[in-house]
Design a protein around this motif. Structure first.
Motif, PDB file in Angstrom:
ATOM      1  N   LEU A  57       0.862  -1.175   0.000  1.00 42.68           N
ATOM      2  CA  LEU A  57       0.000   0.000   0.000  1.00 42.68           C
ATOM      3  C   LEU A  57       0.899   1.225   0.000  1.00 42.68           C
ATOM      4  CD1 LEU A  57      -2.730   1.436   0.305  1.00 42.68           C
ATOM      5  CD2 LEU A  57      -2.606   0.994   2.760  1.00 42.68           C
ATOM      6  N   ILE A  58       0.912   1.952  -1.113  1.00 43.79           N
ATOM      7  CA  ILE A  58       1.695   3.190  -1.198  1.00 43.79           C
ATOM      8  C   ILE A  58       0.799   4.283  -0.631  1.00 43.79           C
ATOM      9  CG2 ILE A  58       3.114   4.650  -2.666  1.00 43.79           C
ATOM     10  CD1 ILE A  58       3.907   1.683  -2.709  1.00 43.79           C
ATOM     11  N   ALA A  59       1.046   4.634   0.612  1.00 44.05           N
ATOM     12  CA  ALA A  59       0.094   5.425   1.395  1.00 44.05           C
ATOM     13  C   ALA A  59       0.493   6.890   1.466  1.00 44.05           C
ATOM     14  CB  ALA A  59      -0.019   4.854   2.805  1.00 44.05           C
TER      15      ALA A  59
ATOM     16  N   PHE B 271       4.769  12.301   4.543  1.00 47.96           N
ATOM     17  CA  PHE B 271       3.362  12.080   4.195  1.00 47.96           C
ATOM     18  C   PHE B 271       2.847  10.785   4.819  1.00 47.96           C
ATOM     19  CE2 PHE B 271       5.167  14.717   0.861  1.00 47.96           C
ATOM     20  CZ  PHE B 271       4.236  15.737   0.779  1.00 47.96           C
ATOM     21  N   ALA B 272       3.106  10.616   6.100  1.00 53.66           N
ATOM     22  CA  ALA B 272       2.689   9.394   6.778  1.00 53.66           C
ATOM     23  C   ALA B 272       1.171   9.309   6.878  1.00 53.66           C
ATOM     24  CB  ALA B 272       3.298   9.341   8.177  1.00 53.66           C
ATOM     25  N   PRO B 273       0.610   8.117   6.718  1.00 53.33           N
ATOM     26  CA  PRO B 273      -0.844   7.954   6.812  1.00 53.33           C
ATOM     27  C   PRO B 273      -1.325   8.005   8.254  1.00 53.33           C
ATOM     28  CG  PRO B 273       0.196   5.833   6.504  1.00 53.33           C
ATOM     29  CD  PRO B 273       1.288   6.855   6.396  1.00 53.33           C
ATOM     30  N   GLU B 274      -2.631   8.244   8.412  1.00 52.21           N
ATOM     31  CA  GLU B 274      -3.226   8.265   9.748  1.00 52.21           C
ATOM     32  C   GLU B 274      -3.557   6.846  10.203  1.00 52.21           C
ATOM     33  OE1 GLU B 274      -6.712  10.705   9.548  1.00 52.21           O
ATOM     34  OE2 GLU B 274      -5.646  12.421   8.709  1.00 52.21           O
TER      35      GLU B 274
ATOM     36  N   ALA C 145      -3.033   5.029  -2.265  1.00 57.62           N
ATOM     37  CA  ALA C 145      -4.154   5.616  -1.520  1.00 57.62           C
ATOM     38  C   ALA C 145      -3.639   6.731  -0.629  1.00 57.62           C
ATOM     39  CB  ALA C 145      -4.840   4.550  -0.664  1.00 57.62           C
ATOM     40  N   GLY C 146      -4.381   7.845  -0.591  1.00 52.01           N
ATOM     41  CA  GLY C 146      -4.010   8.950   0.286  1.00 52.01           C
ATOM     42  C   GLY C 146      -3.439  10.124  -0.483  1.00 52.01           C
ATOM     43  N   ALA C 147      -3.359  11.244   0.211  1.00 49.24           N
ATOM     44  CA  ALA C 147      -2.971  12.511  -0.423  1.00 49.24           C
ATOM     45  C   ALA C 147      -1.484  12.802  -0.235  1.00 49.24           C
ATOM     46  CB  ALA C 147      -3.785  13.653   0.190  1.00 49.24           C
TER      47      ALA C 147
END
Length: 268
Positions: free
Chosen positions: A5-7, A32-35, A66-68
């Motif tokens: 998952l490239i988050a 850009f770490a995911p929550e 997934a993610g910004a």
């Protein structure tokens, strides 16, 4: 098949991870770490080739994005030889817009031997099918949504944005680089004299993918905060293209729309 998952940032990576039968390897660009997810592997764009090699070393055969993220500032001193050779291709794509950049990224991963999956492949329930999900859609709302859809299609054709706000046929705002929240904040700040009489229709926030967009990456995403921002902007509700937009915590979105007197419509 082992998946990475490239988050990016936001709640989507966690929602996607929870929908997968096995926990994926979670990789994230530095900064850009995911929550709510621990990161197994971090990387920088300047070291993209070593990152691809690390994925192969870890047995990854499929990736999902997934993610910004926003465009990082590149440090030439960190470039390895392989990534340096790839950089002109990436820079040319960046100059052509976000869509071209994302297509180039997908091509690079595919050329490295990875299959690229989309959200609809992994968690199709996150993308609602057509129907009114909350509230009541009036004829004026229907007309405003159609007008907004035409505007978003025109914007997407030149790779600008995925959203617009329309009230009684008047376009109050369009989404650009600052994003959806900034667009809705600008609508909330409009003086009454620049808005149509809300008694005749409060307006619609509309969201859709760009025409011809690769559906495996950067699909529009809505969540409970979107509903709150629409209410703060004084609009009547949210319409989005069914099957093209990711909804995070749809149950909460529906409940909030009901509490705030808004409609939520997956437009077919």
């Amino acid at each position: 098949m082992r998946t990475a998952l490239i988050a990016g940032q936001g709640g989507l990576p966690l929602a996607l991870s929870e929908a997968m039968p096995e926990r994926p390897l979670v990789a994230a660009m530095e900064g850009f770490a995911p929550e709510g997810l621990s990161v197994d592997l971090s990387f920088r764009v300047e070291r993209l080739v070593p990152f691809l090699r690390a994925l192969t070393r870890d047995g990854i055969t499929q990736v999902v994005f997934a993610g910004a993220v926003t465009r990082p500032r590149l440090d030439p001193a960190l470039l390895d030889e392989g990534t340096a050779a790839m950089l002109p291709r990436l820079m040319q794509a960046m100059a052509a817009g976000d869509d071209a950049t994302l297509r180039a990224v997908l091509e690079i991963f595919e050329e490295a031997g990875f299959a690229v999956a989309g959200v609809e492949d992994i968690a199709p329930d996150l993308m609602p099918k057509a129907g009114v999900l909350a509230g009541t859609v009036t004829p004026q709302d229907t007309a405003d949504a159609a007008r907004a859809a035409a505007i978003v299609a025109a914007l997407g054709a030149v790779d600008v944005g995925q959203g617009a706000v329309v009230a009684q046929g008047a376009c109050l705002a369009v989404e650009a680089l600052p994003g959806t929240d900034a667009m809705l904040a600008s609508v909330a700040a409009l003086p009454p004299g620049l808005r149509p009489d809300p008694a005749r229709g409060r307006g619609v926030f509309y969201k859709a993918a760009k025409p011809g967009q690769d559906r495996r990456i950067d699909l529009p995403t809505l969540g409970p905060d979107s509903i709150r921002h629409v209410a703060a902007a004084g609009l009547g509700g949210v319409a989005f293209q069914a099957g093209e937009v990711i909804c995070l915590d749809l149950a909460r979105m529906k409940a909030l729309a009901g509490e705030l007197g808004l409609f939520l419509w997956a437009r077919g």
